[in-house]
Design a protein around this motif. Sequence first.
Motif, PDB file in Angstrom:
ATOM      1  N   PHE A 328      39.568  55.015  44.670  1.00  0.00           N
ATOM      2  CA  PHE A 328      39.936  53.760  45.320  1.00  0.00           C
ATOM      3  C   PHE A 328      39.473  52.564  44.489  1.00  0.00           C
ATOM      4  O   PHE A 328      38.424  52.608  43.841  1.00  0.00           O
ATOM      5  CB  PHE A 328      39.320  53.681  46.724  1.00  0.00           C
ATOM      6  CG  PHE A 328      39.897  54.674  47.686  1.00  0.00           C
ATOM      7  CD1 PHE A 328      41.143  54.459  48.247  1.00  0.00           C
ATOM      8  CD2 PHE A 328      39.208  55.831  48.025  1.00  0.00           C
ATOM      9  CE1 PHE A 328      41.697  55.381  49.131  1.00  0.00           C
ATOM     10  CE2 PHE A 328      39.743  56.747  48.906  1.00  0.00           C
ATOM     11  CZ  PHE A 328      40.993  56.525  49.458  1.00  0.00           C
ATOM     12  N   PHE A 329      40.256  51.485  44.517  1.00  0.00           N
ATOM     13  CA  PHE A 329      39.866  50.238  43.858  1.00  0.00           C
ATOM     14  C   PHE A 329      38.864  49.522  44.763  1.00  0.00           C
ATOM     15  O   PHE A 329      39.158  49.238  45.930  1.00  0.00           O
ATOM     16  CB  PHE A 329      41.075  49.341  43.611  1.00  0.00           C
ATOM     17  CG  PHE A 329      42.039  49.875  42.590  1.00  0.00           C
ATOM     18  CD1 PHE A 329      41.579  50.394  41.383  1.00  0.00           C
ATOM     19  CD2 PHE A 329      43.405  49.848  42.824  1.00  0.00           C
ATOM     20  CE1 PHE A 329      42.467  50.885  40.434  1.00  0.00           C
ATOM     21  CE2 PHE A 329      44.304  50.338  41.879  1.00  0.00           C
ATOM     22  CZ  PHE A 329      43.830  50.859  40.680  1.00  0.00           C
ATOM     23  N   SER A 330      37.710  49.211  44.219  1.00  0.00           N
ATOM     24  CA  SER A 330      36.643  48.627  45.030  1.00  0.00           C
ATOM     25  C   SER A 330      36.692  47.106  45.078  1.00  0.00           C
ATOM     26  O   SER A 330      36.065  46.493  45.944  1.00  0.00           O
ATOM     27  CB  SER A 330      35.276  49.058  44.480  1.00  0.00           C
ATOM     28  OG  SER A 330      35.055  48.472  43.201  1.00  0.00           O
ATOM     29  N   ARG A 331      37.435  46.484  44.132  1.00  0.00           N
ATOM     30  CA  ARG A 331      37.444  45.021  44.065  1.00  0.00           C
ATOM     31  C   ARG A 331      38.722  44.551  43.382  1.00  0.00           C
ATOM     32  O   ARG A 331      39.430  45.333  42.747  1.00  0.00           O
ATOM     33  CB  ARG A 331      36.230  44.510  43.292  1.00  0.00           C
ATOM     34  CG  ARG A 331      36.130  45.016  41.871  1.00  0.00           C
ATOM     35  CD  ARG A 331      35.012  44.345  41.090  1.00  0.00           C
ATOM     36  NE  ARG A 331      35.289  42.931  40.864  1.00  0.00           N
ATOM     37  CZ  ARG A 331      34.408  42.071  40.343  1.00  0.00           C
ATOM     38  NH1 ARG A 331      33.204  42.484  40.020  1.00  0.00           N
ATOM     39  NH2 ARG A 331      34.736  40.809  40.168  1.00  0.00           N
ATOM     40  N   ASP A 332      38.985  43.274  43.507  1.00  0.00           N
ATOM     41  CA  ASP A 332      40.119  42.682  42.799  1.00  0.00           C
ATOM     42  C   ASP A 332      39.768  42.518  41.323  1.00  0.00           C
ATOM     43  O   ASP A 332      38.621  42.195  40.974  1.00  0.00           O
ATOM     44  CB  ASP A 332      40.449  41.301  43.364  1.00  0.00           C
ATOM     45  CG  ASP A 332      40.984  41.350  44.793  1.00  0.00           C
ATOM     46  OD1 ASP A 332      41.403  42.444  45.221  1.00  0.00           O
ATOM     47  OD2 ASP A 332      40.975  40.300  45.463  1.00  0.00           O
ATOM     48  N   VAL A 333      40.754  42.757  40.463  1.00  0.00           N
ATOM     49  CA  VAL A 333      40.610  42.501  39.026  1.00  0.00           C
ATOM     50  C   VAL A 333      41.801  41.634  38.614  1.00  0.00           C
ATOM     51  O   VAL A 333      42.856  42.149  38.215  1.00  0.00           O
ATOM     52  CB  VAL A 333      40.578  43.810  38.204  1.00  0.00           C
ATOM     53  CG1 VAL A 333      40.352  43.500  36.726  1.00  0.00           C
ATOM     54  CG2 VAL A 333      39.494  44.750  38.711  1.00  0.00           C
ATOM     55  N   PRO A 334      41.669  40.315  38.716  1.00  0.00           N
ATOM     56  CA  PRO A 334      42.790  39.423  38.405  1.00  0.00           C
ATOM     57  C   PRO A 334      43.348  39.622  37.003  1.00  0.00           C
ATOM     58  O   PRO A 334      44.562  39.517  36.793  1.00  0.00           O
ATOM     59  CB  PRO A 334      42.178  38.024  38.561  1.00  0.00           C
ATOM     60  CG  PRO A 334      41.037  38.224  39.506  1.00  0.00           C
ATOM     61  CD  PRO A 334      40.490  39.575  39.195  1.00  0.00           C
ATOM     62  N   GLY A 335      42.493  39.933  36.045  1.00  0.00           N
ATOM     63  CA  GLY A 335      42.936  40.105  34.672  1.00  0.00           C
ATOM     64  C   GLY A 335      43.870  41.280  34.473  1.00  0.00           C
ATOM     65  O   GLY A 335      44.595  41.345  33.470  1.00  0.00           O
TER      66      GLY A 335
END
Length: 468
Positions: A328-335
């Motif tokens: 699962f993705f734990s956080r946003d990664v805008p890049g």
Amino acid sequence: MNEMLGLYPQWYVPGIGTAWVMGIIGTIHVLASHTSVGAAWLFALLATKSVHENKPEIMVYLKKYGMFLLVFSYIIGSITGPGIWYSVTVASPRGISGLIHNFVWLWASEWVFFFVEVIGVYAMVYLIGKIDNKTYLKLAWSFAVASWATMILIVPILSFMMWPGNDHWFQTGSTFDAAFNLNYFAHLGVRTAFMFAVAGAVGGIIASTLKDRETRIEITRFLSKMGLAGLVLMSFMFMWYTLTLPDNARLIMDTQMMPRYGKVLLVLLTTTALYFMFTAWKPLQLRQSMAGAMTLAIALFGLWPEERSRESMRKPYVAGQYIYSNQFFSRDVPGKGVKSDMPLIKANGVLATDYFVPADLHTITPENQLRAGSLLTHVMCANCHSLEPNGALRPLPALFGYSKEPKMIKAYLDGALYHGMVPYMPKMPLPEDEREAMAVYIASLPGGSKKPASVAINQTEIEAKGVN
């Protein structure tokens, strides 16, 4: 239609868990690959010594060592390399996808140098005595540089798996920000030092069979000095390496890894140093069985604990501190245009948003609760835990003391894991009914013969360090 999670089918190996499959294959591969890199430098240094000091007998050793290397490193390494790719792809598809999206050109460059390295080892073996010395030395040093380049280019990926080093990468998504992170140079130093130490040990397997007395003495002592230099450098690099770790990795190292493996690694380091000192002092006493035993000891008591510790220390993440071990993705990664999965899981759960969940499990009922709990536990836990009571990889029932009380288990899921309060465990903000289904399933697992462990593993150490 609800928004869906971008997950893949679950792969689980009963008894040992998925991570051990990757770990076993990876340990064999690292031993083979690091030996090949160290041996490439050994080739270049000894070939230079042979030419400059007019000692053609050294080339006899290089030819024998090269033939051994072709099997030990390049055949075994070439088999285990694809094995790693397969096992990682099925066990951690999002993890490997994240790495490829960050490092595809870096990986492609590493494969180019590996191609040069493979050609180089064949050239080193089969062109001895067939071309002039000046050309042979050029090939030897090209082989050494290409071999080390594969390590220089692969370590950024391994370091990024520990963490990006700072928050800047999450905004830029830059390959250079990911590659040259805080951990990179220390990590490269540790692996470079290890390649010299293991090449010195493995080289003794062939050196001990040489017939010429003087050549045997000279090469054995050369290998001993190379091994000792590697051990000294590795000690300093490791101290630097520990200073570049994130808080969660340092916590796991201090409270779990060092108490478990610290004494073993210290004994191995001391034994290996004494081995190299002895072979430098009494080179003719070196036997093939001694060198083989030393190599095996480095693999079993050094490399395996080190690789397992490194894998464990980056928990709860598998890569970049944004992909959890359970994918699962734990956080946003805008890049990278990545959105956290946590809000969707909290709002709708896993069963209704995972494409690969059977239709009859999208809604939990009394009739399917146990099946739903089994599926959820495999998805959320099986990448780090075996589900059998006496499984080899952190058996999940043992972590709950083999409890048969769903309420006790659910209390832990409701508290620490729901809020992400355990530094080395993924946050699991599942809806109430999914947490209850997991608790019922875990409570239904059979008991085991091992001593029960507390669910609050090392909680006092965690609280003492102030890690939230």
